[in-house]
Design an enzyme around this catalytic site. Structure first.
Site, PDB file in Angstrom:
ATOM      1  N   LEU A 106      46.908  36.558  53.647  1.00  0.00           N
ATOM      2  CA  LEU A 106      47.780  37.640  53.177  1.00  0.00           C
ATOM      3  C   LEU A 106      47.704  37.829  51.658  1.00  0.00           C
ATOM      4  O   LEU A 106      47.512  38.961  51.193  1.00  0.00           O
ATOM      5  CB  LEU A 106      49.221  37.405  53.627  1.00  0.00           C
ATOM      6  CG  LEU A 106      50.266  38.425  53.164  1.00  0.00           C
ATOM      7  CD1 LEU A 106      49.926  39.837  53.621  1.00  0.00           C
ATOM      8  CD2 LEU A 106      51.650  38.013  53.666  1.00  0.00           C
TER       9      LEU A 106
ATOM     10  N   ALA B 117      47.395  28.740  56.273  1.00  0.00           N
ATOM     11  CA  ALA B 117      46.260  29.548  55.819  1.00  0.00           C
ATOM     12  C   ALA B 117      46.630  31.023  55.683  1.00  0.00           C
ATOM     13  O   ALA B 117      46.153  31.713  54.783  1.00  0.00           O
ATOM     14  CB  ALA B 117      45.070  29.382  56.758  1.00  0.00           C
ATOM     15  N   CYS B 118      47.495  31.482  56.559  1.00  0.00           N
ATOM     16  CA  CYS B 118      47.924  32.883  56.506  1.00  0.00           C
ATOM     17  C   CYS B 118      48.709  33.165  55.223  1.00  0.00           C
ATOM     18  O   CYS B 118      48.536  34.202  54.587  1.00  0.00           O
ATOM     19  CB  CYS B 118      48.777  33.216  57.724  1.00  0.00           C
ATOM     20  SG  CYS B 118      47.956  32.912  59.297  1.00  0.00           S
ATOM     21  N   SER B 119      49.571  32.234  54.855  1.00  0.00           N
ATOM     22  CA  SER B 119      50.451  32.411  53.694  1.00  0.00           C
ATOM     23  C   SER B 119      49.790  32.070  52.368  1.00  0.00           C
ATOM     24  O   SER B 119      50.134  32.642  51.337  1.00  0.00           O
ATOM     25  CB  SER B 119      51.702  31.544  53.855  1.00  0.00           C
ATOM     26  OG  SER B 119      52.446  31.959  54.976  1.00  0.00           O
TER      27      SER B 119
ATOM     28  N   THR C 274      52.581  30.618  58.387  1.00  0.00           N
ATOM     29  CA  THR C 274      51.667  29.505  58.644  1.00  0.00           C
ATOM     30  C   THR C 274      50.804  29.273  57.402  1.00  0.00           C
ATOM     31  O   THR C 274      50.617  30.182  56.588  1.00  0.00           O
ATOM     32  CB  THR C 274      50.805  29.770  59.889  1.00  0.00           C
ATOM     33  OG1 THR C 274      50.085  30.969  59.687  1.00  0.00           O
ATOM     34  CG2 THR C 274      51.666  29.870  61.132  1.00  0.00           C
TER      35      THR C 274
END
Length: 178
Positions: free
Chosen positions: A60, A54-56, A52
Site C-alpha cells: 500500500l 507486507a501489505c502495510s 497485515t
C-alpha cells in the site's frame, strides 16, 4: 485461468455525507464494476489483508507514494482491493495516512473469486483472502496482470516481488515509450 475482463460484481462501499451530521456521517454506496472501470485506465492492486505486515509496510505505501507518477502516465485511478469490509479499509487507510489511493472493499470476495485469485488462509485464521497481485485495466479489459507466483491455498506468506508499484510503473513506462 484469469479472465480477459474484470468480473461484474457490486462493491459495498461507504462514502461521506456531511448532511447526515454526527460523529459518523457515512452512508452505504454500492458501486458496480462498470462504475469503477468503464471508460477508465485503472491500476488495481490486491492485498491479502488490511493491517497485515507486507501489505502495510510495502504494498500500500508503495502505490500511495508513486500515485502521481501513475497519474502522469495516464492512469485515471489507483485502487487497492482487499477481501475486507469497508469499515476495515477505511480505518487502514486512515492509520496508513493514505489520501490518494482509492480503497475498494471486496468484503464477500466476489470479485476476487471471479478473478480466480481467492485463496484459503484458514490456518492463520484469515479465512478466504485475495492472492497478492496488481493489474492494469483499460475500460474493463485486463491489459496486464502481475500475480505473485505460486497461487495456492494456505501459503506461509506472499511477498511483494512482482505486484509492487515499481514493477507496474516500469511496465507503464515501457508501454509509453513503445
Amino acid at each position: 485461468m484469469q479472465p480477459d475482463r474484470v468480473p461484474d460484481v457490486v462493491f459495498s462501499t461507504r462514502v461521506r455525507n456531511d448532511a447526515l451530521g454526527g460523529p459518523n456521517p457515512f452512508e452505504w454506496k454500492h458501486l458496480t464494476t462498470a462504475e469503477v472501470f468503464s471508460g477508465k485506465r485503472i491500476v488495481l492492486f490486491a492485498v491479502p489483508g488490511a493491517f497485515t505486515p507486507a501489505c502495510s509496510e510495502t504494498h500500500l505505501p508503495g502505490f500511495e507514494a508513486h500515485y502521481d507518477e501513475f497519474r502522469a502516465l495516464g492512469v485515471d485511478e489507483v485502487i487497492c482491493l482487499s477481501v475486507n469490509d469497508a469499515f476495515v479499509l477505511f480505518q487502514w487507510a486512515r492509520s496508513a495516512k493514505v489520501e490518494k489511493v482509492f480503497m475498494l472493499p471486496d468484503g464477500n470476495g466476489d470479485f476476487t473469486r471471479r478473478m480466480g485469485l481467492l485463496v484459503q488462509r484458514t490456518r492463520t485464521g484469515m479465512g478466504l483472502r485475495s492472492w497478492r497481485y496488481s493489474m492494469l485495466v483499460e475500460d474493463g479489459a485486463i491489459v496486464k496482470l502481475f500475480a505473485e507466483p505460486g497461487v495456492r491455498d494456505e501459503p506461509e506468506g506472499v511477498g511483494v516481488n512482482v505486484s509492487d508499484a515499481g514493477t507496474m510503473l516500469a511496465f507503464l513506462r515501457e508501454r509509453a515509450a513503445a
